[in-house]
Design an enzyme around this catalytic site. Structure first.
Site, PDB file in Angstrom:
ATOM      1  N   SER A   1       0.832  -1.214   0.000  1.00  0.00           N
ATOM      2  CA  SER A   1       0.000   0.000   0.000  1.00  0.00           C
ATOM      3  C   SER A   1       0.860   1.255   0.000  1.00  0.00           C
ATOM      4  O   SER A   1       0.406   2.324  -0.404  1.00  0.00           O
ATOM      5  CB  SER A   1      -0.893   0.031   1.246  1.00  0.00           C
ATOM      6  OG  SER A   1      -1.674  -1.137   1.324  1.00  0.00           O
TER       7      SER A   1
ATOM      8  N   HIS B   1      -2.364   3.274   7.027  1.00  0.00           N
ATOM      9  CA  HIS B   1      -1.626   2.006   7.004  1.00  0.00           C
ATOM     10  C   HIS B   1      -0.400   2.102   6.097  1.00  0.00           C
ATOM     11  O   HIS B   1       0.499   1.266   6.191  1.00  0.00           O
ATOM     12  CB  HIS B   1      -2.531   0.855   6.582  1.00  0.00           C
ATOM     13  CG  HIS B   1      -3.234   1.068   5.276  1.00  0.00           C
ATOM     14  ND1 HIS B   1      -4.282   1.951   5.127  1.00  0.00           N
ATOM     15  CD2 HIS B   1      -3.042   0.523   4.054  1.00  0.00           C
ATOM     16  CE1 HIS B   1      -4.698   1.926   3.871  1.00  0.00           C
ATOM     17  NE2 HIS B   1      -3.976   1.078   3.199  1.00  0.00           N
TER      18      HIS B   1
ATOM     19  N   LEU C   1     -10.050   4.696   8.407  1.00  0.00           N
ATOM     20  CA  LEU C   1     -10.074   5.299   7.071  1.00  0.00           C
ATOM     21  C   LEU C   1     -11.169   6.353   6.907  1.00  0.00           C
ATOM     22  O   LEU C   1     -12.151   6.371   7.629  1.00  0.00           O
ATOM     23  CB  LEU C   1     -10.213   4.193   6.024  1.00  0.00           C
ATOM     24  CG  LEU C   1      -8.964   3.300   5.928  1.00  0.00           C
ATOM     25  CD1 LEU C   1      -9.237   2.057   5.085  1.00  0.00           C
ATOM     26  CD2 LEU C   1      -7.783   4.076   5.352  1.00  0.00           C
TER      27      LEU C   1
ATOM     28  N   LEU D   1      -6.762  -2.373  -5.400  1.00  0.00           N
ATOM     29  CA  LEU D   1      -6.918  -3.524  -4.514  1.00  0.00           C
ATOM     30  C   LEU D   1      -7.102  -3.088  -3.062  1.00  0.00           C
ATOM     31  O   LEU D   1      -6.267  -2.388  -2.504  1.00  0.00           O
ATOM     32  CB  LEU D   1      -5.699  -4.441  -4.617  1.00  0.00           C
ATOM     33  CG  LEU D   1      -5.535  -5.168  -5.953  1.00  0.00           C
ATOM     34  CD1 LEU D   1      -4.200  -5.901  -5.996  1.00  0.00           C
ATOM     35  CD2 LEU D   1      -6.689  -6.146  -6.180  1.00  0.00           C
TER      36      LEU D   1
ATOM     37  N   HIS E   1      -1.953  -7.657   0.939  1.00  0.00           N
ATOM     38  CA  HIS E   1      -2.253  -6.492   1.775  1.00  0.00           C
ATOM     39  C   HIS E   1      -1.735  -6.739   3.186  1.00  0.00           C
ATOM     40  O   HIS E   1      -1.963  -7.794   3.774  1.00  0.00           O
ATOM     41  CB  HIS E   1      -3.762  -6.230   1.816  1.00  0.00           C
ATOM     42  CG  HIS E   1      -4.131  -5.004   2.589  1.00  0.00           C
ATOM     43  ND1 HIS E   1      -4.307  -3.778   1.992  1.00  0.00           N
ATOM     44  CD2 HIS E   1      -4.331  -4.801   3.917  1.00  0.00           C
ATOM     45  CE1 HIS E   1      -4.613  -2.885   2.919  1.00  0.00           C
ATOM     46  NE2 HIS E   1      -4.633  -3.481   4.094  1.00  0.00           N
TER      47      HIS E   1
ATOM     48  N   ARG F   1     -28.969  24.701  28.199  1.00  0.00           N
ATOM     49  CA  ARG F   1     -28.533  24.989  26.826  1.00  0.00           C
ATOM     50  C   ARG F   1     -28.497  26.493  26.564  1.00  0.00           C
ATOM     51  O   ARG F   1     -27.634  26.988  25.851  1.00  0.00           O
ATOM     52  CB  ARG F   1     -29.413  24.270  25.795  1.00  0.00           C
ATOM     53  CG  ARG F   1     -30.875  24.634  25.838  1.00  0.00           C
ATOM     54  CD  ARG F   1     -31.630  24.013  24.658  1.00  0.00           C
ATOM     55  NE  ARG F   1     -33.066  24.183  24.804  1.00  0.00           N
ATOM     56  CZ  ARG F   1     -33.924  24.208  23.806  1.00  0.00           C
ATOM     57  NH1 ARG F   1     -33.505  24.061  22.562  1.00  0.00           N
ATOM     58  NH2 ARG F   1     -35.208  24.365  24.011  1.00  0.00           N
TER      59      ARG F   1
ATOM     60  N   SER G   1     -31.212  25.270  18.276  1.00  0.00           N
ATOM     61  CA  SER G   1     -31.624  24.383  19.368  1.00  0.00           C
ATOM     62  C   SER G   1     -30.554  24.218  20.429  1.00  0.00           C
ATOM     63  O   SER G   1     -30.849  24.195  21.621  1.00  0.00           O
ATOM     64  CB  SER G   1     -31.979  22.999  18.823  1.00  0.00           C
ATOM     65  OG  SER G   1     -33.225  23.015  18.163  1.00  0.00           O
TER      66      SER G   1
ATOM     67  N   GLU H   1     -22.382  15.159  11.060  1.00  0.00           N
ATOM     68  CA  GLU H   1     -21.733  15.183  12.377  1.00  0.00           C
ATOM     69  C   GLU H   1     -20.276  14.735  12.322  1.00  0.00           C
ATOM     70  O   GLU H   1     -19.474  15.142  13.164  1.00  0.00           O
ATOM     71  CB  GLU H   1     -22.528  14.333  13.368  1.00  0.00           C
ATOM     72  CG  GLU H   1     -23.884  14.927  13.753  1.00  0.00           C
ATOM     73  CD  GLU H   1     -24.973  14.654  12.728  1.00  0.00           C
ATOM     74  OE1 GLU H   1     -24.722  13.866  11.783  1.00  0.00           O
ATOM     75  OE2 GLU H   1     -26.078  15.221  12.862  1.00  0.00           O
TER      76      GLU H   1
ATOM     77  N   PHE I   1     -26.936  12.803  18.552  1.00  0.00           N
ATOM     78  CA  PHE I   1     -26.344  12.761  17.214  1.00  0.00           C
ATOM     79  C   PHE I   1     -24.820  12.814  17.254  1.00  0.00           C
ATOM     80  O   PHE I   1     -24.171  12.577  16.227  1.00  0.00           O
ATOM     81  CB  PHE I   1     -26.933  13.856  16.330  1.00  0.00           C
ATOM     82  CG  PHE I   1     -28.439  13.796  16.273  1.00  0.00           C
ATOM     83  CD1 PHE I   1     -29.098  12.578  16.286  1.00  0.00           C
ATOM     84  CD2 PHE I   1     -29.207  14.942  16.234  1.00  0.00           C
ATOM     85  CE1 PHE I   1     -30.490  12.496  16.270  1.00  0.00           C
ATOM     86  CE2 PHE I   1     -30.596  14.889  16.213  1.00  0.00           C
ATOM     87  CZ  PHE I   1     -31.240  13.658  16.225  1.00  0.00           C
TER      88      PHE I   1
END
Lengths: 614, 614
Positions: free
Chosen positions: B31, B68, B116, B178, B252, B307, B334, B355, B380
């Site tokens: 890689s 990697h 990744l 690959l 790999h 809040r 909010s 997010e 969230f």
């Protein structure tokens, strides 16, 4: 239904939306009103669904991805006669099935929505099931908002659907231009959405979302389009039909200011009844099991990685049960899910490196009656945390398997180590968390997972560990195994997975020093074996938990929870991964994190010397 | 550097990759080899970076998203003279800075990679900082693999970068065809990547990734392109240059089979030294604080949502500190982060409903020296779990604020309720978890977060609650407040956030019945105030935790952890959200989940009646 009636139906859905949210005193009428015409035309002229038989295999699937527009869905249910007017007005009340965001408490809702960007990924799972498993002509319709198109999960799904040529899937994007805090990124630039989707292999149609004839034509075109999924990108007005709120900022998630006047403006209440087309006939034929090779078993003392045992067991389970499917996140060679793929290629689904889609595919397939096992590295399941959370809200039983748990993976370092996965899965409603230490145990647990009522999680390890159980040993969910015990035990070491082997080595070492140690293999981390832990606490007075996981949320907390009923707690010592690991061999990692046999033995000796224990 | 030398440098990077992974006995040489020419040309002819001064404000940023391929990065560090040959050969050994995946233990690595799809989102945060905050001409270079283009986070970032016209950002996609288990989805279909990126507003260039002249021209074009980010999509061969592995499956993450022969095939070791161009001069000028309105304070007894207090406190903090930035996920109205946006629009960043990008923007900006607060609903933030996990691996201090915690939000239902957030944040390495119950406390904690060394999390509530503290009260991280206590206390109730008010009501109710109850406000959930909890345990013998969160991983576990040093534990009772909530009013929700004042009082009475407590 003809255009005039369709327009009437759209207005009715708006009126009912206003009525319901007014009665509730909260909710999202304006987000519902923008999509009313889209929903009206879909239900009246294109949907094929038997509301009296929600489990009819030929039913289309309708997913309201913009779940906050639930009043629109419920207004539609009234129009088709599935709920009556009285129930409609119970919206958002305690005890009502008509929740603020739809959940499967309603029989026509397959999956809960409300966390945005998840309807399409789940729809992809259903459409895949329709095309490759059920092989039935039902269609999957997803109604999404424009704001949620910013979610990466939407694009994982768009890629998957385009690549798999899911022409049984239609996405309808309600481009009402206004998010909750103001204009969306692309406002009414329909082509911004359409061009992106086209790049991902979709057929797209841009329309005025309040022109019922255009909607009707677009839905017809979507149904007729072959070899590609279709997206209908519809320009709409938030709050359509009521001048006080139409296309105005500041009206997200609020009932209309004057409901009576709004209803009047919309032409007053009416009842256009919708006769939804019947689903096509057809039954799902699960292939009967074919040749059933015996489930693999392992000899005590053999060295086998639990991930290897998982792959073999899942492949064998797939031979016995043809409703089992496996889903991979482009790491099937590492998780060993590939063994299932080799044995059952027709039930093996590759999601590439897209963990939200990985889990959403499982959710969609479960909604179609399959028993999905979705697998990737334990660390990367965190990528799908919100999708898993919503599956829990849905009450959907999906089985997730995370490999490469803990520091024991060795040189690859912390980015690849699952160190927070037990905490994540334990905190989910109705979840089961399993963490086997040997191959025979793994095989049994993999099979047991197929029967779990909710989210199941199995944690597997990279490296080989000795087989300590016989092939006929049983491992009920909620159980544990006492691997060492004696009358003179002074401490109980509670371990799971790789640390079981460290605990056994420590116990054997300490035995030569005359220190008796009980060892419990807590393979069922949730639910936890309260009785065995309480018995050990009474017998030895002190419990030491040892886990290849962060100190929070894992084995230590699970053991503490076994004493949360007010009974006196034992002394509790927690060995866990408190450092930030770097590259090192697996053995070095366990040592550096203080969870190896020597660390356990040293800890027990200290307790004995300091007379903390008897 | 001229083409012949560039080609030589590429070969050298390959040779060093082979040598390092051979010495390590593990790693990802193939890689690395695919991207060697890309990296060689970038470093030699385009990168502007002072390796002797990694914190030089004018330095370009280089992110190896395909973490990697770390051997390639380390080979480059050798070529530029930043590490020597001896250190290169320590790859993946315990104690080496050269980890399996890069981390900021190396001074030239801004953020850890290895999960990744995160390099581009973080790069977007840095590029935004360069363009809108630092206003310096540095460029951000991201080298990504082809497999990771399936991650939704990539497309959140692509959308953000295109929309913000980040022409200081270049993505280089190493399309080596690959993945780890076989061919990628699009193999060598460069246009599949390029057309998608173009649809998101990018300039794209497709090249042969082993043609150094083409690479050089593409990088020049990227630098010259204005108004759009550029993606260079490069066709490469995995394992390039060694016939035994080149473009072959099954190689790999493995050292080459015969390193000596491979090195010979690559032309043997050499040492082409790279003289990286110096960064441009220029300093970051933080604007001096301007008018500083007094931080808002609140009168005891007022009803204020935490809040609201958060938004006001953050806006005030932004006036005092011009390095503070705020990032919104299209819910600023909010979460009340919008208050910061109104006061400091130039330091307010809208990420829309994405997010992962929300948090990655914070990570990227922190790497540029800013103090970011990223906010959305607590529920969230689970969407960004893996991005937050990687921030912890990086040791990056980012501040996250989750609103709408728990069942107390009321009618909207479980999809919107943060019920697992404390578990998620507690399990992260080096995290701080804060959960205020009133406005003055919130204001203090918001300010304190700016100084936290790692990931900070503040949990806020939707509804108004009474102010119980004065504006001069102090709330150190790791502390707690004893709100009720007496000599005859029979139980200690430990609460935080909304349940503090329920606990106070219960204590006052029980006082009228002659039952003394100590009440602790455990606003610092991690670290936890061990001394105060242990003292309460000694005084009252029994602790009852009450939390608007799942039973696992939250307040109850935090309290249990305070007794994990082997000392005798108190009796522990845990009240938490054990049901799956539906729509209901906030008051009904607390009642239905058994965490309201009446439930607390009933529990305490039971303990007293059953003589479980004194």
């Amino acid at each position: 239904m003809r255009n005039e009636q369709l327009a009437e139906l759209g207005q009715q859905l708006r009126v009912d939306t206003v009525r319901a949210t007014d009665a509730a005193g909260s909710g999202h009428p304006t987000s519902s009103m923008s999509a009313a015409d889209l929903m009206a035309v879909l239900a009246a002229n294109h949907l094929r669904y038997d509301f009296g038989e929600p489990h009819h295999p030929g039913n289309d699937r309708l997913i309201l991805s913009k779940g906050h527009a639930s009043p629109l869905l419920y207004a539609l249910y009234r129009a088709v006669g599935a709920v009556d007017d009285e129930e409609l007005l119970t919206l958002r009340r305690s005890g009502s099935r008509l929740e603020g965001h739809p959940t499967p408490r309603l029989p026509w809702v397959d999956v809960a929505t409300g966390s945005l960007g998840q309807g399409l990924p789940v729809g992809v799972g259903m459409a895949l099931a329709g095309q490759r498993l059920d092989r039935l002509p039902y269609r999957v319709w997803v109604l999404a908002g424009d704001s949620e198109m910013a979610e990466g999960s939407i694009w994982e799904a768009a890629e998957h659907a385009g690549y798999e040529r899911l022409d049984n899937l239609t996405l309808i994007v309600d481009v009402n231009r206004l998010g909750q805090r103001g204009p969306t990124r692309h406002e009414w630039d329909l082509d911004a959405y359409a061009s992106r989707l086209r790049a991902f292999g979709w057929h797209t149609i841009e329309i005025d979302g309040h022109d019922v004839a255009a909607i009707d034509a677009a839905l017809t075109e979507a149904t007729a389009t072959e070899g590609r999924p279709t997206a209908i990108v519809a320009r709409t007005h938030k709050g359509r039909g009521v001048a006080a709120v139409e296309d105005k900022e500041g009206w997200h998630g609020k009932p209309l200011p004057d409901a009576g006047r709004a209803i009047e403006e919309l032409g007053g209440p009416r009842f256009v009844s919708v006769d939804v087309a019947a689903p096509s006939d057809g039954r799902v034929r699960h292939e009967p099991p074919g040749d059933q090779p015996p489930a693999p078993t392992y000899a005590i003392g053999d060295e086998v990685a639990t991930r290897d045992a998982f792959g073999a067991a899942l492949a064998a389970l797939g031979s016995r049960r043809t409703d089992v499917v496996a889903i991979d996140g482009e790491v099937g060679d590492s998780t060993r899910a590939a063994a299932f793929g080799e044995a059952h290629p027709e039930r093996y689904f590759e999601c590439y490196i897209a963990e939200q889609q990985l889990v959403a595919t499982a959710v969609g397939m479960r909604a179609r009656g399959y028993v999905p096992y979705a697998t990737t590295f334990a660390a990367f399941l965190t990528r799908a945390h919100d999708v898993i959370r919503m599956a829990a809200v849905s009450g959907t039983a999906i089985q997730l398997v995370g490999s490469h748990a803990g520091v024991a993976i060795g040189q690859d370092g912390p980015s690849q180590m699952g160190l927070e996965d037990l905490a994540m899965f334990r905190s989910l409603y109705g979840s089961t968390v399993l963490y086997p230490c040997d191959a025979n145990q793994t095989a049994r647990l993999v099979t047991a997972m197929a029967e779990l009522p909710g989210i199941g999680y199995l944690r597997t390890s990279r490296g080989a560990t000795p087989v300590v159980y016989g092939p006929d040993d049983e491992f009920p969910v909620g159980g544990s195994k006492v691997l060492r015990s004696g009358d003179a035990d002074r401490v109980t070491v509670v371990a799971a997975g790789v640390t079981v082997h460290e605990a056994l080595r420590a116990a054997d070492l300490l035995a030569t020093e005359g220190i008796g140690v009980r060892v419990i293999d807590l393979y069922s981390v949730k639910p936890v074996d309260v009785a065995t832990l309480q018995e050990a606490a009474e017998a030895t007075g002190c419990l030491m938990t040892v886990e290849d996981h962060r100190p929070e949320g894992g084995l230590g907390d699970a053991v503490a929870c076994a004493f949360a009923d007010g009974r006196p707690l034992p002394r509790l010592i927690r060995l866990a991964v408190r450092n930030m690991p770097a590259s090192a061999t697996p053995e070095e990692q366990l040592l550096l994190s203080g969870i190896d046999a020597e660390s356990i033995a040293a800890g027990v000796r200290l307790l004995v010397e300091q007379a903390v224990v008897r």
